[in-house]
Design an enzyme around this catalytic site. Structure first.
Site, PDB file in Angstrom:
ATOM      1  CD  GLN A  86      41.981  24.470   5.980  1.00 23.17           C
ATOM      2  OE1 GLN A  86      42.120  24.708   7.203  1.00 23.17           O
ATOM      3  NE2 GLN A  86      41.655  23.291   5.936  1.00 23.17           N
ATOM      4  CG  ASN A  87      38.182  30.594   5.918  1.00 16.79           C
ATOM      5  OD1 ASN A  87      37.886  29.577   6.330  1.00 16.79           O
ATOM      6  ND2 ASN A  87      38.721  31.507   6.711  1.00 16.79           N
ATOM      7  CG  ASP A  89      35.735  34.608   4.093  1.00 17.37           C
ATOM      8  OD1 ASP A  89      36.799  35.147   3.882  1.00 17.37           O
ATOM      9  OD2 ASP A  89      35.440  33.856   4.951  1.00 17.37           O
ATOM     10  CG  HIS A 104      39.226  24.355   0.979  1.00 19.64           C
ATOM     11  ND1 HIS A 104      38.974  24.068   2.184  1.00 19.64           N
ATOM     12  CD2 HIS A 104      40.081  23.116   0.482  1.00 19.64           C
ATOM     13  CE1 HIS A 104      39.668  23.086   2.412  1.00 19.64           C
ATOM     14  NE2 HIS A 104      40.266  22.579   1.652  1.00 19.64           N
ATOM     15  CB  CYS A 115      34.961  25.754 -21.581  1.00 23.84           C
ATOM     16  SG  CYS A 115      34.168  27.367 -20.974  1.00 23.84           S
ATOM     17  CG  ASN A 203      41.424  26.605  17.075  1.00 25.33           C
ATOM     18  OD1 ASN A 203      40.244  26.607  17.966  1.00 25.33           O
ATOM     19  ND2 ASN A 203      41.249  26.153  16.070  1.00 25.33           N
ATOM     20  CB  ALA A 221      41.562  34.794  14.916  1.00 29.48           C
TER      21      ALA A 221
END
Length: 237
Positions: A86-87, A89, A104, A115, A203, A221
């Site tokens: 979802q990052n 970067d 994303h 265009c 998490n 992480a």
């Protein structure tokens, strides 16, 4: 073995990238998020939106992947690894991951707002953040915008379909550093669990996924991922 990683802002935060949801240090703390991340904001103030994203583009270039990103890349020596992120970067790619799907969008891709063509031209230099910068123009006359998903916009079809396939064909899904509240991405672990695929959540904070996950680890992480493969037999029984 196919291993699919679903990563969120938390993994990049360990590299020094502020999460958008951090009230005090988030990138949106002093900016109206809707004004700089919606089609309406772009239409009304393209110079302001372009300046904001261009500065973040250059800011990200000075951020390095951490041990979490590097661990995911190293898993490719032992498994077929797919990264759904979802990052916006490019830290997974810079760490060496080869199959990365940006649901994303990316701060390192640009396209025309008219265009839809990819922009490969020069970007204005920005040594310091400024309030407004005129975006480049496409040959068609449209304005060049960051290829990120703004409020109300659909996710990119190709990245989303590859993400769904990566989750539904996985032997294991690892969800790391995501709040698990932003849909439709938050529905991917639910899809895996519904098919009987084990899901490991990494998490430091509890999330809506924590109770449903096969294993929920209250670790960072960078701390958990380097040794995760070796721990799988004990974690999954």
């Amino acid at each position: 073995m196919q291993l699919t990683v679903l990563s969120g802002a938390g993994i990049s935060a360990e590299s020094g990238v502020p999460t958008f949801r951090d009230v005090e240090t988030g990138l949106w703390a002093k900016v109206d998020p809707y004004e700089i991340s919606s089609a309406e904001g772009w239409r009304d103030h393209p110079e302001k939106v372009w300046a904001w994203y261009l500065w973040r583009h250059y800011l990200m270039q000075n951020v390095e992947p951490n041990n979490g990103h590097r661990a995911v890349a190293a898993w490719q020596d032992y498994a077929e690894v797919h990264v759904v992120t979802q990052n916006v970067d490019d830290l997974h790619e810079r760490a060496g991951s080869r199959r990365v799907y940006h649901v994303h969008g990316s701060l390192f891709q640009f396209r025309c707002d008219r265009c839809e063509g990819e922009y490969r031209g020069e970007l204005p230099a920005m040594p310091e953040p400024v309030e407004a910068v005129s975006p480049p123009e496409c040959e068609c006359g449209g304005l060049v915008r960051p290829n990120v998903v703004w409020f109300g916009e659909a996710l990119p079809d190709d990245a989303w379909q590859k993400s769904v396939d990566a989750v539904t064909h996985a032997d294991l899904v690892v969800v790391v550093g995501t709040s698990s509240i932003v849909y439709p991405a938050a529905g991917l672990p639910e899809l895996a669990l519904a098919q009987g695929i084990p899901v490991i959540e990494v998490n430091p904070e509890r999330t809506p996924l924590s109770d449903a996950a096969t294993v929920s680890m209250r670790e960072t992480a960078a701390g958990a991922l380097p040794g995760l493969l070796q721990r799988l037999p004990s974690l999954l029984g």
